[in-house]
Design an enzyme around this catalytic site. Structure first.
Site, PDB file in Angstrom:
ATOM      1  N   ASN A 173     -10.476  -2.537   2.380  1.00 32.30           N
ATOM      2  CA  ASN A 173      -9.963  -2.463   1.140  1.00 32.30           C
ATOM      3  C   ASN A 173     -11.463  -2.341   0.371  1.00 32.30           C
ATOM      4  OD1 ASN A 173      -7.416  -3.236   1.340  1.00 32.30           O
ATOM      5  ND2 ASN A 173      -7.584  -5.536   1.031  1.00 32.30           N
ATOM      6  N   HIS A 221       0.739  -1.331   0.166  1.00 32.72           N
ATOM      7  CA  HIS A 221      -0.072   0.020  -0.062  1.00 32.72           C
ATOM      8  C   HIS A 221       0.740   1.287  -0.019  1.00 32.72           C
ATOM      9  CE1 HIS A 221      -3.992  -2.003   0.930  1.00 32.72           C
ATOM     10  NE2 HIS A 221      -2.952  -2.750   1.304  1.00 32.72           N
ATOM     11  N   HIS A 244      -3.897   1.052  11.980  1.00 32.09           N
ATOM     12  CA  HIS A 244      -3.616  -0.444  12.771  1.00 32.09           C
ATOM     13  C   HIS A 244      -5.012  -0.823  13.110  1.00 32.09           C
ATOM     14  CE1 HIS A 244      -2.327  -3.562  15.603  1.00 32.09           C
ATOM     15  NE2 HIS A 244      -1.917  -2.886  16.310  1.00 32.09           N
TER      16      HIS A 244
END
Ligand code: HDE
Length: 711
Positions: A145, A72, A336
């Site tokens: 995603n 990413h 995270h």
């Protein structure tokens, strides 16, 4: 630039510096009086070591880069606000979801996965959709995603997957592409990836815009309410503009013409006040229904079909402010999945469990210090109080002697919060079992949902998916790999496998039993093959055909015009389009102002050679004999026709103004009246309205075959 309508996103203290009316200084605040010359011994002499100004500047420059994200790396972000419209307090005590009407500032980063930070936006790839919610109970990160499932079921396979897709280690080829030997070698041996492969080879992997993508949390998470009751939850973001993609041929051309296409699109939409918006939705599953499905909720290669559990739309995500500084914000933001707030918890999904380790670890090497939470973009809006101390680049200045707990010298502070006062406590879950290194039997069916996805696609979507597989596998140099992939496809759909096999020069091998990560003692009945058990289920929610198609907001319409164009037609159409929120950009033979028939001057944003039709959603060819003649003169004709022919090939709406017959006839456009709803001719009744309707449809993919003239 329009002002952001929501002050919330500006509430964050991101310590910006304004240089207006300020003298240049060193990092120590010393005013600099000459920034042009280094300190030398004599006019033509060597530079002096004592030049601390030169050394400070060069040293800082030498250390300007930080390691890019291992995956990413290429991404773009924006600030915004999340609003909960319908309280979820029945399911979760998370305040930002439970208090109806509550607004929470967010930062969202979109990304591709495989490419380096400087790679093209239009790679065929999964897109990251990571949201940081700055809630009053601490930061909550939903690191998702644009595809609702993942390639692998267990975190231990992630480094293998990433090594396989990244450029090959001997020659570092190819950049930002899965079309190469190592990726498909790995995939051919990983049947669990086949569902995600269907998505990744579909048009979902080449979005028109970040603003036109769905977002998914992928894993199943848990909601915990005030009473301690647990529900499983899947997270969704649905774009208000619909889910739209470009054609693969277009994607490859955009990569050359404007490799920042998605970054620019997001930036410009926000600057123009066309704030991207998503509905936020949840699929809620009561704890007692955990085993009701024909797949395991903990398996990240599976989605929960919307027909089985509807998505309840409960909130809105709006992006309304561009970052002030790309590096400080978009590059330094640290997501995270383990940044949680009370009311949300993890499941035992083995992919999610591995992620919980990885993200802090990666920030330590990427941002270089355990104090990365102090970087302004990562700071929580409530002040941090704990006994952690020191470390590289510590910003917070803690007062007093006490940095331990329990203590009496600090009055016992900072103290542990009770659950009723917002103290986080993990959901109590009974865990009881042998320590084993194995995969659950319930994870073994790798094909049913791959079939579900394929079955749900429209005709053109199936063709695109097939062509993507052919493109990718044609780049694979080892025939045995191509053959193994085709063997896997055969478990999903025989016709698809046969069509791909034919083009990539291999035979369909009927694999006895899928290899890879299947437990040796797996029940063979669960390994469905198309012959044994035809799978006919489909889901409307999985096809982009059924997406939103009633808005032209923020669509880029290219007006191709030249001197002599009918000003009135241009102005009328332009204002109609702009009233509906579309963006009109003038394209002409050169960047010189276009002189219209009534003397009006139109300023072109582009010339025919500085851009291409792939950068536009639709075209209008300006009315007027004179303009037509100029567009068809020796100089402009190739550019004009290429523009139109490519737009036609890519199934876009094209509107031919009055007296443009010479252009129409010389182009590849073949159109019998009313046969192609996206070719509009000015003599049609209410042609402006027809054009706007055609733009809202995005594309006429059904006519792709008929339109597919060489461009
Ligand atoms: Fe990530 N992933 N990931 N991932 N991921 C990273 O974290 C990782 C996975 C996702 O815009 C890294 O800060 C492991 C699934 C996004 O900054 C790293 C596994 C999903 C982003 C990492 C996964 C994601 C990342 C790299 C398997 C969808 C970009 C830099 C166990 C639900 C966030 C970083 C941004 C980034 C590890 C699988 C989404 C290395 C080990 C599944 C959107 O920590």
């Amino acid at each position: 630039m329009k002002e952001s309508t929501n002050p919330k996103s500006e509430q964050l203290d991101h310590s910006t510096t304004d240089n207006t009316d300020q003298a240049l200084t060193t990092n120590q605040g010393l005013k600099i009086n000459n920034d042009q010359d280094s300190l030398k011994a004599g006019e033509r002499g060597p530079s002096l070591l004592e030049d601390f100004i030169l050394r400070e500047k060069i040293t800082h420059f030498d250390h300007e880069r930080i390691p890019e994200r291992i995956v990413h790396a290429r991404g773009s972000g924006a600030h915004g606000v999340f609003k909960i419209n319908k309280s979820l307090s029945k399911y979760t005590k998370a305040k930002f979801l439970a208090e109806e009407g509550k607004e929470t500032p967010v930062f969202v980063r979109f990304s591709t996965v495989a490419g380096s930070a400087g790679s093209t936006d239009l790679a065929r790839d999964v897109r990251g959709f990571a949201v940081k919610f700055y809630t009053e109970e601490g930061n909550y990160d939903l690191v998702g995603n644009n595809i609702p499932v993942f390639f692998i079921q267990d975190a231990i396979k992630f480094p293998d997957l990433v090594h396989a897709v990244k450029p090959e280690p001997d020659n570092a080829i190819p950049q930002a592409a899965s079309a190469h030997d190592t990726f498909w070698d790995f995939i051919s041996l990983m049947p669990e990836s086949m569902h995600m492969i269907m998505w990744a080879m579909s048009d979902r992997a080449i979005p028109r815009s970040y603003r036109m993508m769905e977002g998914f949390g992928v894993h199943t998470f848990k909601f915990i309410n005030e009473g301690g009751k647990m529900h499983f939850v899947k997270f969704h973001f649905k774009p208000k503009l619909g889910v739209h993609s470009v054609a693969w041929d277009e994607a490859t051309k955009i990569s050359g013409k404007d490799s920042d296409f998605h970054r620019r699109d997001l930036w410009e939409a926000i600057e123009n006040g066309a704030f991207p918006e998503w509905d936020f939705g949840v699929q809620i599953i009561p704890e007692e229904d955990e085993h009701k499905f024909d797949f395991d909720l903990l398996d990240p290669t599976k989605l929960v079909p919307e027909e089985e559990v509807p998505v309840e739309l409960v909130g809105t995500l709006t992006l309304n402010r561009n970052p002030d500084n790309f590096f400080a914000e978009t590059e330094q933001i640290a997501f995270h999945p383990g940044h949680l707030v009370p009311g949300i918890d993890f499941t035992n999904d083995p992919l999610l469990q591995g992620r919980l380790f990885s993200y802090t670890d990666t920030q330590l090497s990427r941002l270089g210090s355990p104090n990365f939470h102090e970087i302004p973009i990562n700071k929580s809006i409530n002040t941090v109080h704990n006994n952690q101390r020191d470390g590289h680049m510590r910003q917070q200045i803690m007062k007093g002697k006490v940095s331990y707990e329990p203590n009496s010298m600090g009055g016992g502070c900072p103290f542990q919060a009770m659950m009723k006062d917002g103290g986080f406590a993990s959901q109590e879950e009974r865990v009881d079992g042998k320590k084993i290194r194995a995969r659950s039997q319930s994870f073994v069916d790798h094909y049913s949902q791959a079939k579900l996805f394929y079955n749900s696609q429209s005709g053109p979507e199936k063709t695109h998916l097939q062509n993507a597989l052919i493109f990718e596998l044609s780049k694979v140099t080892i025939p045995a790999i191509r053959e193994r992939v085709v063997g896997q496809l055969n478990f999903i759909n025989k016709d698809l496998a046969a069509a791909v096999a034919k083009k990539v020069g291999v035979h369909v091998t009927v694999l006895e039993q899928p290899n890879g990560s299947i437990p040796a003692d797996a029940d063979p009945k669960s390994l469905q093959s198309p012959e044994k058990e035809p799978y006919t289920k489909s889901s409307d929610a999985l096809s982009m055909k059924n997406t939103v198609k009633d808005t032209i907001k923020s669509r880029i319409i290219g007006f191709i015009i030249e001197d002599g164009v009918h000003a009135q037609d241009v102005n009328t159409l332009k204002s109609k389009l702009e009233n509906e929120g579309a963006v009109v950009q003038i394209i002409s033979g050169s960047l010189a102002a276009v002189k219209a028939d009534d003397g009006t001057a139109f300023e072109p944003k582009h010339s025919l050679t500085s851009t291409a039709s792939v950068c536009f959603d639709a075209l209008y060819i300006g009315s007027g004999k004179q303009s037509t003649q100029n567009l068809m003169n020796e100089d402009n004709k190739p550019g004009t026709l290429l523009f139109i022919n490519e737009a036609y090939k890519h199934c876009k709406a094209i509107y031919f103004g009055k007296e443009t017959e010479d252009i129409y006839n010389a182009s590849n456009v073949k159109h019998k009246k009313h046969e192609d709803p996206a070719i509009i001719i000015s003599d049609q009744n209410d042609s402006d309205a027809l054009f706007m309707k055609a733009v809202a449809q995005h594309r006429v993919w059904e006519l792709e075959k008929a339109r597919n003239n060489p461009a």
